[in-house]
Write a protein that holds these residues in place. Structure first.
Motif, PDB file in Angstrom:
ATOM      1  N   LEU A  74      69.765  82.588  55.810  1.00 46.59           N
ATOM      2  CA  LEU A  74      68.384  82.252  55.453  1.00 46.59           C
ATOM      3  C   LEU A  74      67.851  83.153  54.346  1.00 46.59           C
ATOM      4  CD1 LEU A  74      66.981  81.624  59.040  1.00 46.59           C
ATOM      5  CD2 LEU A  74      67.273  79.909  57.248  1.00 46.59           C
ATOM      6  N   SER A  75      68.189  84.441  54.422  1.00 47.60           N
ATOM      7  CA  SER A  75      67.708  85.363  53.396  1.00 47.60           C
ATOM      8  C   SER A  75      68.317  85.041  52.036  1.00 47.60           C
ATOM      9  CB  SER A  75      68.036  86.803  53.785  1.00 47.60           C
ATOM     10  OG  SER A  75      69.443  87.029  53.788  1.00 47.60           O
ATOM     11  N   LEU A  76      69.586  84.607  52.030  1.00 47.07           N
ATOM     12  CA  LEU A  76      70.251  84.275  50.767  1.00 47.07           C
ATOM     13  C   LEU A  76      69.746  82.956  50.205  1.00 47.07           C
ATOM     14  CD1 LEU A  76      73.901  85.369  51.629  1.00 47.07           C
ATOM     15  CD2 LEU A  76      72.208  86.591  50.253  1.00 47.07           C
ATOM     16  N   VAL A  77      69.392  82.027  51.094  1.00 44.07           N
ATOM     17  CA  VAL A  77      68.875  80.731  50.646  1.00 44.07           C
ATOM     18  C   VAL A  77      67.580  80.920  49.853  1.00 44.07           C
ATOM     19  CG1 VAL A  77      67.767  78.599  51.455  1.00 44.07           C
ATOM     20  CG2 VAL A  77      69.978  79.292  52.394  1.00 44.07           C
ATOM     21  N   GLN A  78      66.775  81.920  50.243  1.00 41.03           N
ATOM     22  CA  GLN A  78      65.505  82.153  49.561  1.00 41.03           C
ATOM     23  C   GLN A  78      65.690  82.505  48.093  1.00 41.03           C
ATOM     24  OE1 GLN A  78      62.761  81.337  51.403  1.00 41.03           O
ATOM     25  NE2 GLN A  78      64.438  80.840  52.784  1.00 41.03           N
ATOM     26  N   ARG A  79      66.865  83.044  47.738  1.00 37.62           N
ATOM     27  CA  ARG A  79      67.122  83.404  46.337  1.00 37.62           C
ATOM     28  C   ARG A  79      67.188  82.171  45.435  1.00 37.62           C
ATOM     29  NH1 ARG A  79      71.929  87.976  46.266  1.00 37.62           N
ATOM     30  NH2 ARG A  79      71.116  89.357  47.881  1.00 37.62           N
ATOM     31  N   PHE A  80      67.454  81.020  46.036  1.00 41.75           N
ATOM     32  CA  PHE A  80      67.646  79.806  45.246  1.00 41.75           C
ATOM     33  C   PHE A  80      66.489  78.824  45.441  1.00 41.75           C
ATOM     34  CE2 PHE A  80      71.711  81.674  46.229  1.00 41.75           C
ATOM     35  CZ  PHE A  80      72.383  81.643  45.021  1.00 41.75           C
ATOM     36  N   ALA A  81      65.333  79.354  45.865  1.00 41.03           N
ATOM     37  CA  ALA A  81      64.193  78.486  46.177  1.00 41.03           C
ATOM     38  C   ALA A  81      63.636  77.795  44.949  1.00 41.03           C
ATOM     39  CB  ALA A  81      63.098  79.311  46.867  1.00 41.03           C
ATOM     40  N   TYR A  82      63.909  78.320  43.746  1.00 43.54           N
ATOM     41  CA  TYR A  82      63.337  77.758  42.519  1.00 43.54           C
ATOM     42  C   TYR A  82      64.336  76.890  41.762  1.00 43.54           C
ATOM     43  CZ  TYR A  82      59.393  80.901  43.139  1.00 43.54           C
ATOM     44  OH  TYR A  82      58.292  81.544  43.642  1.00 43.54           O
ATOM     45  N   ARG A  83      65.425  76.458  42.431  1.00 42.58           N
ATOM     46  CA  ARG A  83      66.440  75.648  41.757  1.00 42.58           C
ATOM     47  C   ARG A  83      66.226  74.153  41.942  1.00 42.58           C
ATOM     48  NH1 ARG A  83      70.816  78.761  40.141  1.00 42.58           N
ATOM     49  NH2 ARG A  83      70.016  80.853  39.788  1.00 42.58           N
ATOM     50  N   GLY A  84      65.146  73.753  42.615  1.00 41.27           N
ATOM     51  CA  GLY A  84      64.853  72.336  42.774  1.00 41.27           C
ATOM     52  C   GLY A  84      65.618  71.656  43.895  1.00 41.27           C
TER      53      GLY A  84
END
Length: 261
Positions: free
Chosen positions: A51-61
């Motif tokens: 979950l923490s790593l997924v947040q890094r890609f929150a702005y990729r659409g």
């Protein structure tokens, strides 16, 4: 102790366990002895990491739920391939594998079309990199990947660059718990100084306050390069009048620029 309930991808993070290094080691020993229940416990115990790593890609659409599922695939691969003999923390081993799985998913669903041959070259290099890291516990150089794959180093660099995701200018680079710093904040145009930018703003603001005829004269003189005589003929007035109007407009602009300094 009061737990804060936060839902990410439909999961209540307050219900996720926190596993100590000793507990993690014990579960891996059980798993590698054939206990499949330990595998499920390891997955559930490391969902916070995904979950923490997924947040890094929150702005990729991409939908967070989709990225979470892909991240879980990377987590499963990490669990199945982790070896206690490496004497490293599981998170150290798992993070690059989870991120790699997410990036691979984003590349496969990239909006920019990349040729199949470039993709094949890039994927061979990525697989070679994962194998190299597993065997040597360090990041390979491009020359190492070239030796393993038999592909020229320049071709590998070109292929890996071709499949990179474009970054949004609004993607946060660093938050440190306060206001985020975005990529656009880190970009500097060295061809334009702060003084020249202020001059541009001052001129634009001042010209916008002039009447239509003054603006037309300035545009014809300094953008179109026309002479005062040519402008005078177009507007039906004397060249002397054009000269006076031009001087007045230039004086107003200079006064406006002085106000910004």
């Amino acid at each position: 102790m009061v737990r804060t309930r936060v839902e990410i991808c439909g999961i209540d993070t307050s219900e996720l366990p926190l596993l100590t290094s000793e507990v993690m080691k014990e579960k891996f020993v059980r798993l590698q002895s054939g206990d499949e229940t330990a595998r499920e416990e390891l997955v559930f115990g490391n969902l916070r990491l995904v979950l923490s790593l997924v947040q890094r890609f929150a702005y990729r659409g991409e939908q967070a739920d989709d990225l979470f599922q892909v991240g879980c695939v990377g987590l499963l691969k990490s669990i199945d391939n982790f070896d206690l003999k490496h004497n490293v923390r599981f998170s150290t081993y798992a993070v690059p594998m989870i991120i790699g799985e997410i990036k691979r998913h984003l590349r496969d669903h990239h909006s920019i079309r990349v040729s199949r041959s470039l993709r094949d070259t890039a994927y061979k290099a990525i697989r070679a990199k994962e194998q190299f890291v597993n065997e040597h516990q360090k990041e390979p150089k491009i020359t190492d990947l070239a030796d393993v794959t038999g592909i020229p180093a320049d071709d590998i660099l070109f292929a890996l660059d071709a499949i990179q995701d474009p970054m949004s200018l609004h993607e946060p680079m660093n938050g440190d718990g306060g206001d985020p710093i975005f990529l656009m904040d880190q970009i500097q145009d060295k061809t334009v100084s702060e003084d020249s930018w202020l001059d541009y703003v001052a001129v634009k603001e001042t010209v916008s306050t002039m009447d239509e005829r003054q603006q037309s004269i300035l545009a014809k003189r300094f953008y179109l390069g026309q002479t005062q005589t040519e402008i005078a003929k177009e507007l039906g007035i004397s060249q002397a009048q054009i000269s006076r109007l031009e001087k007045t407009a230039v004086r107003i602009i200079r006064e406006g620029m002085d106000q910004y300094k």
